[in-house]
Motif scaffolding. Structure first.
Motif, PDB file in Angstrom:
ATOM      1  N   GLN A 264      25.472  -2.264 -14.296  1.00 40.14           N
ATOM      2  CA  GLN A 264      26.290  -3.530 -13.598  1.00 40.14           C
ATOM      3  C   GLN A 264      26.870  -3.603 -15.259  1.00 40.14           C
ATOM      4  OE1 GLN A 264      23.251  -6.164 -12.293  1.00 40.14           O
ATOM      5  NE2 GLN A 264      24.591  -8.411 -13.032  1.00 40.14           N
ATOM      6  N   ILE A 265      26.587  -3.722 -15.989  1.00 42.34           N
ATOM      7  CA  ILE A 265      27.480  -3.349 -17.141  1.00 42.34           C
ATOM      8  C   ILE A 265      28.455  -2.360 -17.640  1.00 42.34           C
ATOM      9  CG2 ILE A 265      27.806  -3.592 -19.930  1.00 42.34           C
ATOM     10  CD1 ILE A 265      24.764  -5.038 -19.395  1.00 42.34           C
ATOM     11  N   VAL A 266      28.655  -1.325 -17.717  1.00 40.01           N
ATOM     12  CA  VAL A 266      28.696  -0.539 -17.188  1.00 40.01           C
ATOM     13  C   VAL A 266      29.843  -0.085 -16.015  1.00 40.01           C
ATOM     14  CG1 VAL A 266      29.853   1.922 -16.467  1.00 40.01           C
ATOM     15  CG2 VAL A 266      27.665   1.433 -18.517  1.00 40.01           C
ATOM     16  N   ASP A 267      29.951  -1.322 -15.196  1.00 42.36           N
ATOM     17  CA  ASP A 267      31.143  -1.216 -14.390  1.00 42.36           C
ATOM     18  C   ASP A 267      31.805  -2.379 -14.894  1.00 42.36           C
ATOM     19  OD1 ASP A 267      30.493   0.769 -12.983  1.00 42.36           O
ATOM     20  OD2 ASP A 267      28.955  -0.051 -11.010  1.00 42.36           O
ATOM     21  N   ALA A 268      30.980  -3.464 -15.519  1.00 38.73           N
ATOM     22  CA  ALA A 268      31.946  -4.378 -16.022  1.00 38.73           C
ATOM     23  C   ALA A 268      32.535  -4.177 -16.758  1.00 38.73           C
ATOM     24  CB  ALA A 268      31.164  -5.879 -16.099  1.00 38.73           C
ATOM     25  N   ALA A 269      31.763  -3.350 -18.100  1.00 33.36           N
ATOM     26  CA  ALA A 269      33.358  -2.762 -18.991  1.00 33.36           C
ATOM     27  C   ALA A 269      34.303  -2.323 -18.334  1.00 33.36           C
ATOM     28  CB  ALA A 269      31.989  -1.764 -19.656  1.00 33.36           C
ATOM     29  N   VAL A 270      34.279  -1.621 -17.480  1.00 33.35           N
ATOM     30  CA  VAL A 270      35.522  -0.522 -16.907  1.00 33.35           C
ATOM     31  C   VAL A 270      36.669  -1.837 -16.238  1.00 33.35           C
ATOM     32  CG1 VAL A 270      36.473   0.447 -15.165  1.00 33.35           C
ATOM     33  CG2 VAL A 270      34.348   1.215 -16.334  1.00 33.35           C
ATOM     34  N   ILE A 271      35.834  -3.244 -15.514  1.00 31.81           N
ATOM     35  CA  ILE A 271      36.874  -3.768 -15.545  1.00 31.81           C
ATOM     36  C   ILE A 271      37.106  -5.010 -16.349  1.00 31.81           C
ATOM     37  CG2 ILE A 271      37.332  -6.177 -13.658  1.00 31.81           C
ATOM     38  CD1 ILE A 271      34.841  -4.815 -11.711  1.00 31.81           C
ATOM     39  N   ALA A 272      37.140  -5.157 -16.713  1.00 34.23           N
ATOM     40  CA  ALA A 272      37.254  -5.762 -18.266  1.00 34.23           C
ATOM     41  C   ALA A 272      38.398  -5.160 -18.889  1.00 34.23           C
ATOM     42  CB  ALA A 272      35.975  -6.558 -19.725  1.00 34.23           C
ATOM     43  N   ILE A 273      38.344  -3.998 -19.318  1.00 36.99           N
ATOM     44  CA  ILE A 273      39.259  -3.554 -20.370  1.00 36.99           C
ATOM     45  C   ILE A 273      40.502  -2.971 -19.569  1.00 36.99           C
ATOM     46  CG2 ILE A 273      39.447  -1.291 -21.666  1.00 36.99           C
ATOM     47  CD1 ILE A 273      36.583  -0.496 -21.765  1.00 36.99           C
TER      48      ILE A 273
ATOM     49  N   SER B   8      32.125 -10.638 -24.609  1.00 33.37           N
ATOM     50  CA  SER B   8      31.498 -11.449 -24.623  1.00 33.37           C
ATOM     51  C   SER B   8      32.342 -11.331 -22.548  1.00 33.37           C
ATOM     52  CB  SER B   8      32.160 -13.311 -25.333  1.00 33.37           C
ATOM     53  OG  SER B   8      33.318 -13.163 -25.515  1.00 33.37           O
ATOM     54  N   LYS B   9      33.494 -11.713 -22.526  1.00 34.18           N
ATOM     55  CA  LYS B   9      34.228 -11.086 -21.793  1.00 34.18           C
ATOM     56  C   LYS B   9      33.335 -10.011 -20.704  1.00 34.18           C
ATOM     57  CE  LYS B   9      39.189 -12.219 -22.216  1.00 34.18           C
ATOM     58  NZ  LYS B   9      40.310 -11.844 -23.284  1.00 34.18           N
ATOM     59  N   ILE B  10      33.136  -9.339 -21.374  1.00 38.17           N
ATOM     60  CA  ILE B  10      31.548  -7.771 -20.566  1.00 38.17           C
ATOM     61  C   ILE B  10      30.988  -8.221 -19.711  1.00 38.17           C
ATOM     62  CG2 ILE B  10      30.593  -5.675 -20.104  1.00 38.17           C
ATOM     63  CD1 ILE B  10      32.841  -4.908 -22.408  1.00 38.17           C
ATOM     64  N   ALA B  11      30.112  -8.897 -20.911  1.00 42.85           N
ATOM     65  CA  ALA B  11      29.357  -9.798 -20.020  1.00 42.85           C
ATOM     66  C   ALA B  11      28.828 -11.404 -19.234  1.00 42.85           C
ATOM     67  CB  ALA B  11      28.297 -10.604 -21.329  1.00 42.85           C
ATOM     68  N   LYS B  12      29.918 -11.621 -19.412  1.00 46.73           N
ATOM     69  CA  LYS B  12      30.198 -12.733 -18.346  1.00 46.73           C
ATOM     70  C   LYS B  12      30.518 -12.072 -16.980  1.00 46.73           C
ATOM     71  CE  LYS B  12      33.589 -16.719 -17.713  1.00 46.73           C
ATOM     72  NZ  LYS B  12      34.528 -18.087 -18.669  1.00 46.73           N
ATOM     73  N   GLU B  13      31.770 -10.618 -17.002  1.00 50.60           N
ATOM     74  CA  GLU B  13      32.116 -10.003 -16.238  1.00 50.60           C
ATOM     75  C   GLU B  13      30.750  -9.793 -15.132  1.00 50.60           C
ATOM     76  OE1 GLU B  13      35.409  -9.629 -14.568  1.00 50.60           O
ATOM     77  OE2 GLU B  13      34.228  -8.333 -13.532  1.00 50.60           O
ATOM     78  N   ALA B  14      29.728  -9.133 -17.034  1.00 47.10           N
ATOM     79  CA  ALA B  14      28.542  -8.534 -15.645  1.00 47.10           C
ATOM     80  C   ALA B  14      27.281  -9.289 -15.094  1.00 47.10           C
ATOM     81  CB  ALA B  14      27.978  -7.678 -16.570  1.00 47.10           C
ATOM     82  N   GLY B  15      27.759 -10.913 -15.253  1.00 46.33           N
ATOM     83  CA  GLY B  15      27.106 -12.056 -15.058  1.00 46.33           C
ATOM     84  C   GLY B  15      25.886 -11.553 -15.715  1.00 46.33           C
ATOM     85  N   VAL B  16      25.817 -11.812 -16.931  1.00 45.97           N
ATOM     86  CA  VAL B  16      24.454 -11.941 -17.912  1.00 45.97           C
ATOM     87  C   VAL B  16      25.012 -13.109 -19.052  1.00 45.97           C
ATOM     88  CG1 VAL B  16      23.816  -9.390 -17.024  1.00 45.97           C
ATOM     89  CG2 VAL B  16      25.336  -9.084 -18.927  1.00 45.97           C
ATOM     90  N   ALA B  17      24.371 -12.474 -20.389  1.00 43.94           N
ATOM     91  CA  ALA B  17      23.632 -13.835 -21.605  1.00 43.94           C
ATOM     92  C   ALA B  17      25.139 -12.547 -22.539  1.00 43.94           C
ATOM     93  CB  ALA B  17      23.245 -14.178 -21.663  1.00 43.94           C
ATOM     94  N   ASP B  18      25.732 -12.962 -23.433  1.00 48.48           N
ATOM     95  CA  ASP B  18      25.785 -12.023 -24.337  1.00 48.48           C
ATOM     96  C   ASP B  18      24.755 -10.880 -24.923  1.00 48.48           C
ATOM     97  OD1 ASP B  18      28.370 -13.270 -23.879  1.00 48.48           O
ATOM     98  OD2 ASP B  18      28.987 -13.695 -26.072  1.00 48.48           O
ATOM     99  N   GLY B  19      24.337 -11.895 -25.167  1.00 50.74           N
ATOM    100  CA  GLY B  19      22.423 -11.444 -25.704  1.00 50.74           C
ATOM    101  C   GLY B  19      22.113 -10.236 -25.117  1.00 50.74           C
ATOM    102  N   THR B  20      22.321  -9.947 -23.553  1.00 56.47           N
ATOM    103  CA  THR B  20      21.424  -9.476 -22.848  1.00 56.47           C
ATOM    104  C   THR B  20      22.238  -8.191 -23.234  1.00 56.47           C
ATOM    105  OG1 THR B  20      21.022 -11.202 -21.695  1.00 56.47           O
ATOM    106  CG2 THR B  20      20.805  -9.505 -19.970  1.00 56.47           C
ATOM    107  N   ILE B  21      23.220  -7.943 -23.353  1.00 54.86           N
ATOM    108  CA  ILE B  21      24.175  -6.505 -23.484  1.00 54.86           C
ATOM    109  C   ILE B  21      23.687  -5.611 -24.641  1.00 54.86           C
ATOM    110  CG2 ILE B  21      26.225  -5.402 -24.676  1.00 54.86           C
ATOM    111  CD1 ILE B  21      27.318  -7.008 -22.326  1.00 54.86           C
ATOM    112  N   TYR B  22      23.280  -6.118 -25.344  1.00 59.11           N
ATOM    113  CA  TYR B  22      21.914  -6.017 -26.781  1.00 59.11           C
ATOM    114  C   TYR B  22      20.807  -5.284 -26.251  1.00 59.11           C
ATOM    115  CZ  TYR B  22      26.444  -6.313 -29.304  1.00 59.11           C
ATOM    116  OH  TYR B  22      27.013  -6.554 -29.435  1.00 59.11           O
ATOM    117  N   LEU B  23      20.052  -5.829 -25.505  1.00 57.97           N
ATOM    118  CA  LEU B  23      18.785  -4.898 -24.908  1.00 57.97           C
ATOM    119  C   LEU B  23      19.043  -3.106 -24.269  1.00 57.97           C
ATOM    120  CD1 LEU B  23      17.743  -8.395 -23.010  1.00 57.97           C
ATOM    121  CD2 LEU B  23      16.742  -7.576 -25.383  1.00 57.97           C
ATOM    122  N   TYR B  24      20.702  -3.850 -23.413  1.00 56.83           N
ATOM    123  CA  TYR B  24      20.733  -2.319 -22.853  1.00 56.83           C
ATOM    124  C   TYR B  24      21.458  -1.358 -23.639  1.00 56.83           C
ATOM    125  CZ  TYR B  24      18.705  -5.002 -19.238  1.00 56.83           C
ATOM    126  OH  TYR B  24      17.667  -5.268 -18.011  1.00 56.83           O
ATOM    127  N   PHE B  25      22.165  -1.978 -24.882  1.00 54.85           N
ATOM    128  CA  PHE B  25      23.414  -0.278 -25.272  1.00 54.85           C
ATOM    129  C   PHE B  25      22.887  -0.578 -27.016  1.00 54.85           C
ATOM    130  CE2 PHE B  25      24.941  -1.528 -21.326  1.00 54.85           C
ATOM    131  CZ  PHE B  25      25.297  -0.549 -20.971  1.00 54.85           C
TER     132      PHE B  25
END
Lengths: 193, 193, 193, 193
Positions: free
Chosen positions: B10-19, B30-47
């Motif tokens: 979900q986050i990887v796909d969101a990153a493609v769209i955001a970029i 924060s834009k990638i997180a928003k696009e992925a529908g998760v909180a900023d901090g959540t990103i750092y649980l996966y990357f």
DNA sequence: GATGAATGAGTGTTCATTCAT
DNA sequence: AATGAATGAACACTCATTCAT
């Protein structure tokens, strides 16, 4: 513009070194100024802003090379030979300035879209020359009349650019100039046996 | 790693769209997180960090394409035909995802040298496949035995890459897929008449 | 907006102190943040930019005072008495906050035209109240029906403002509040014997 | 000091124009120099620093006006009439120089506290004259013997100043001079009916 | 006296990353 | 696991002043 003043050239040259040694994003104006031996503020007597320095780096240096190609094209030689001069000239140009090679092949590509758009404007002058060689070759029957000029241009430029980038990413540890004949041959004859 | 969890993809796909939509430098976490529908901090649980997201974008997406090429190579066809499948597959891959094309050809190249070296690591898998086709072609006598494999690889990749980049910079307004035969022909036969 | 969050008020109050103690041009965002006990970046979670902090200082503080005047006007008293309440309220407001007095009378006037224009927008609310008192006084026959409302307003505001500014420039060393009756008398009766 | 040299006056006049047309913060030394037709460095042969130019602007121009008032006071007229001459003279002074009006009422107030204190020193000469009129009026029984001279002075100056500032902020679009009688009347008789 | 090229100190704002809840 | 408020380091550009000519 004050392009003729010695400090203009001094700053452009300093920018090439600062970017090559520190990387695009770490080449702060203060570093460029220090490398050029002038005060930070002096930069702004010669350039409107930082982007102007970078575009000038490309314009000035690329300009030198385009001159070489223009002279080669004027000669009374075949299009095939002109193409060789262009390839060899391109290689020789970056071969002679290690810092510049790093800057054009790696660092300047990190610039934002605005700057890259402006860089492409400068690049266009080069591609126009390439096109003229291709057209001449087709007219004279040296090149295949069926080829799509745009695709051919992309093959020539793409091959040259990729060859140089690989050389830079391998720390310029082999002799780029020696590759010119083979690159020329590949572009002309392709890979088929 | 948690590559199998749904949010990873979900986050990887969101990153493609955001970029693709905002550009590399404007694609904040924060834009990638928003696009992925998760909180900023959540990103750092996966990357581990932002760079990890970007390298993952390239790895995951490039992986899909490498699979295609691997399958093509297994087929019982000539090296010449395999080369065509690779070119056409490469074009088809990016032709089918406008956002991804923008990201790989324009935006990701603005990343710093470190990230680009890592991207090149991923790219190597692709280039190895290309090398194997070239070697096979030489062995079978389809390709010229005199060619320098490295240079030939740079010509093939440089030509494909430049062709796609030009297509993206022209807003993808013509049919990239239709160019495959001519690119294939140019690479094999060169420009000579 | 996040005007209700405690940190919003915290930052506004810190700005008043930072400006009063360091002067308008020496009240850097980092100083305001330090005074508020937050990180520099936190400021920007509550305010778009520095100008927003300054306009908020004026709006929030002036707002408190305008409320006082509004309440005074509702009372069942004569226009003459309302005018006294306004003068006394104005004096009391700045008398109760030494820092704020310095900021409104001296420091905020150094702001650029843009900011002052926005401050004037806030001030207008005050001047409207003043006008309503003047009109009421004229209607009720308390004030001279011949006076030009605009000029009268300028006299009242000019006199109050100059009185407070002088008090601030004299380091607030006398009792401002005690001047209210005499200022009221002067405005009503003038200097003539 | 070199106040008698022609370039001194030339620079002061240029400063008024530069500030009025560009605003206080945009009136750089180089702009003032250009407006005066001299080199940047020349400014420093006549003024110690930028602040000195600005204080000189106020001193020189205010001096002209104080002369007018001094002459008015010498006349054999009542204190009430002298007060009128002062008000009317003040209005006339700024009415005759649009640039100067903008500079004294709006731009110079953006200067820092230090400069404003120095400007107030110059202003004192004006206020002393005002005080002398007030005292004379009281002695002669024209003005109320009970009034506090300081407060009366603040009312007179505050009213005049606010009236002029409003006129400037309204782009000087009405006739300031016509307001003199009414302002005079308000100050003398107040608003009471 | 006059010039103007050169100087260099100073600051608002962004955003990847953390961590208490 | 998930959140999102808080953090704080980092940098391009302006302009008053100087001083060699």
């Amino acid at each position: 513009m004050k392009r003729d003043k010695p400090k203009y050239k001094q700053i452009v040259d300093a920018a090439v070194i600062a970017i090559a040694e520190n990387g695009y994003h770490q080449a702060q104006v203060s570093k460029i100024a220090k490398e050029a031996g002038v005060a930070d503020g002096t930069i702004y007597l010669y350039f409107k802003n930082k982007e102007e320095i970078l575009i000038s780096v490309f314009r000035e240096k690329m300009g030198d090379f385009v001159e070489i190609v223009k002279n080669a094209i004027k000669k009374d030689i075949t299009a095939t030979e002109k193409l060789y001069e262009m390839i060899e000239g391109h290689f020789r140009w970056l071969h002679s300035d290690r810092h510049l090679a790093i800057v054009t092949q790696l660092e300047l590509r990190q610039s934002n879209k605005d700057l890259r758009y402006k860089i492409n404007e400068v690049l266009k002058e080069y591609l126009v020359l390439l096109d003229s060689i291709l057209k001449e070759g087709i007219e004279k029957g040296e090149f295949d009349g069926q080829i799509d000029i745009r695709l051919a241009r992309q093959m020539v430029f793409g091959t040259i650019d990729e060859t140089i980038t690989s050389w830079v990413m391998n720390d310029q540890k082999y002799d780029l100039l020696k590759l010119a004949p083979e690159v020329h041959r590949l572009i002309l004859n392709g890979m088929k046996s």
